[in-house]
Design an enzyme around this catalytic site. Structure first.
Site, short mmCIF file in Angstrom:
data_model
loop_
_atom_site.label_atom_id
_atom_site.label_comp_id
_atom_site.label_asym_id
_atom_site.label_seq_id
_atom_site.Cartn_x
_atom_site.Cartn_y
_atom_site.Cartn_z
N ASP A 171 2.99 -5.07 0.04
CA ASP A 171 1.89 -5.66 0.81
C ASP A 171 0.63 -4.80 0.84
O ASP A 171 -0.38 -5.21 1.40
CB ASP A 171 2.35 -5.93 2.25
N HIS A 200 2.16 1.42 -5.53
CA HIS A 200 1.64 2.57 -4.78
C HIS A 200 0.93 3.55 -5.71
O HIS A 200 0.91 4.77 -5.45
CB HIS A 200 2.76 3.28 -3.98
N TYR A 262 -2.23 5.13 -1.47
CA TYR A 262 -1.13 6.07 -1.79
C TYR A 262 -1.51 7.09 -2.86
O TYR A 262 -0.84 8.10 -3.01
CB TYR A 262 0.12 5.30 -2.22
N ARG A 282 5.65 10.77 9.96
CA ARG A 282 5.45 9.34 10.20
C ARG A 282 6.68 8.71 10.88
O ARG A 282 6.53 7.84 11.73
CB ARG A 282 5.16 8.66 8.85
#
Ligand code: G6P
Ligand code: MN
Length: 440
Positions: A171, A200, A262, A282
């Site tokens: 996404d 990415h 990314y 994260r």
């Protein structure tokens, strides 16, 4: 219109409520007969499953909702599998982030050593899922969002070369498109992207609007002068805001194309390393944030018996995209999506067998990708290096090869040094004892 049976693998995920909400708002495009939520974690599945029953009872009472931890129930008589599993859960995500960081290299969910570790875990469960789905629903479309999507896509292509109904998607391109659309005050549905790279690890070369005008030059100008924020900045944690902010730096250094966020781990590994904290990553942010918020909200909704007043459960880019992708296939809509497909000449100077991320028209026969042509030396060099890392990672899994694993990590731009690569590999082997094949 045909009414579809779908199963959501990873039904106990924090992403599930948003996806379910999107299903209830896209019924005219994507008709549903039955929604099955499947997870191996019974506790998580129950909370989200009970929420799902209330949501559908209120918004789409004709749709049957089932939740289960039994894969035979989950995979029988299915038209679409939406797959978003996370092997090892957040506990292993935490290790993927913290172990490399503690050894002085980037630790991230899908990039570098963390992505490598997660990749070796995901392949095993994804292969099992595909086999089980094919046993019980030979015709089903498998839409895969499981990370690291680049490595998973490559592994599935290698292990199931005859498969024509597996589509790997991410996404982040659509998240970026939505964020661009806000900057130029334009409807995202009227923007047509040209994109190339690996998952990415890619770039937007053009963003065409409905008049045919390329808005990329304007977007680059806006971002290099004013910075960049995600479209839903108010709902984002600090680390995501920092991630989007680095897009400006990347554009100043490499102004050709709009980069995927990314890429910052590969282009600025030292800077990113200096910003990351091996004690708090994260995973901690997600546990304290989205994880708490979503589960508390689902419990509240179940206790009250209604989801109508919920502000937490809303449409988001991720859920909307998953349902729109399925709708485009189910009803042969041939809308454009950025998806992961086998290269086969799309990017003419990259290997045919690489799994590239590009724009494609998506219909009943799957993606029909648009040609990209030749890419410049800088991008080709970066992508070939990353592709070699991904390929060696998949081969390390299949051949159970320590040597290939070491080669993979040494090639990765976030590591480079072979002694560091060996140290990280040995530490990750310990972390992943329960999940990886034994590397020899
Ligand atoms: C984006 C990426 C996904 C990734 C997610 C992580 O959506 O495309 O591949 O899993 O970000 O988000 P989180 O909020 O869990 O860090
Ligand atoms: Mn992604």
């Amino acid at each position: 219109m045909k009414k579809n049976n779908i199963v959501l693998v990873g039904g106990g995920s924090t992403w599930t409520p948003g996806i379910l909400k999107a299903m209830t708002t896209h019924l005219e495009e994507f008709a549903l007969n039955k929604v099955v939520l499947y997870d191996i974690d019974e506790d998580r599945q129950e909370v989200i499953g009970e929420f799902a029953k209330i949501l559908f009872k209120e918004e789409a009472p004709d749709v049957e909702v089932v939740y289960t931890t039994d894969k035979n129930i989950a995979y029988t008589d299915v038209d679409f599998v939406f797959c978003q599993m996370r092997t090892g859960g957040f506990n292993m995500r935490e290790k993927d982030e913290k172990t490399p960081l503690s050894l002085g290299v980037i630790g991230q969910e899908t990039c570098g050593a963390g992505g490598f570790a997660y990749g070796l875990r995901s392949i095993r469960d994804m292969v099992e899922m595909v086999k089980e789905v094919r046993r019980l629903s030979p015709e089903a479309w498998i839409l895969n969002y499981t990370n690291p999507a680049a490595i998973v896509a490559l592994a599935l292509d290698k292990i199931f070369p005859e498969e024509e109904r597996i589509l790997n998607i991410c996404d982040q391109p659509v998240n970026l498109l939505r964020s661009y659309s806000k900057l130029i005050n334009h409807d995202v549905n009227d923007l047509e992207p040209v994109y190339f790279g690996l998952n990415h690890f890619g770039w937007f070369t053009n963003i065409f609007d409905e008049t045919g005008k390329d808005r990329a030059p304007e977007l680059k100008e806006i971002i290099t002068t004013g910075g960049f924020k995600p479209v839903d900045a108010e709902q984002r944690d600090q680390s995501w805001l920092e991630t989007y902010a680095v897009v400006k730096d990347m554009l100043i250094d490499f102004p050709d194309y709009l980069p995927n966020t990314y890429l910052q781990y590969y282009l600025y590994p030292e800077y990113k390393l200096s910003q990351l904290n091996p004690e708090k990553t994260r995973t901690d942010e997600v546990r304290e944030g989205r994880e708490k918020k979503v589960f508390e909200e689902c419990r509240r909704i179940v206790a009250n018996g209604t989801a109508r007043d919920s502000k937490v459960v809303h449409n988001d880019a991720h859920g909307d995209m998953m349902v729109e992708v399925a709708a485009s296939i189910a009803n042969n809509l041939r809308k454009t999506f950025v998806v992961i497909v086998k290269n086969n000449g799309i990017i003419s100077n990259l290997p045919n067998d690489s799994m590239v991320e590009v724009a494609a028209s998506l219909g009943a026969n799957g993606p029909a990708p648009y040609a990209v042509g030749e890419i410049g030396t800088f991008y080709k060099g970066l992508i070939e290096n990353q592709y070699a890392f991904e390929k060696l990672t998949v081969e390390a899994y299949i051949e159970e090869s320590y040597g290939k694993a070491l080669q993979a990590l040494t090639l990765n731009r976030t590591i480079v040094d072979a002694k560091k690569a060996r140290q990280v590999l040995d530490a990750l082997i310990k972390d992943n004892k329960e999940y990886w094949p034994e590397l020899r």
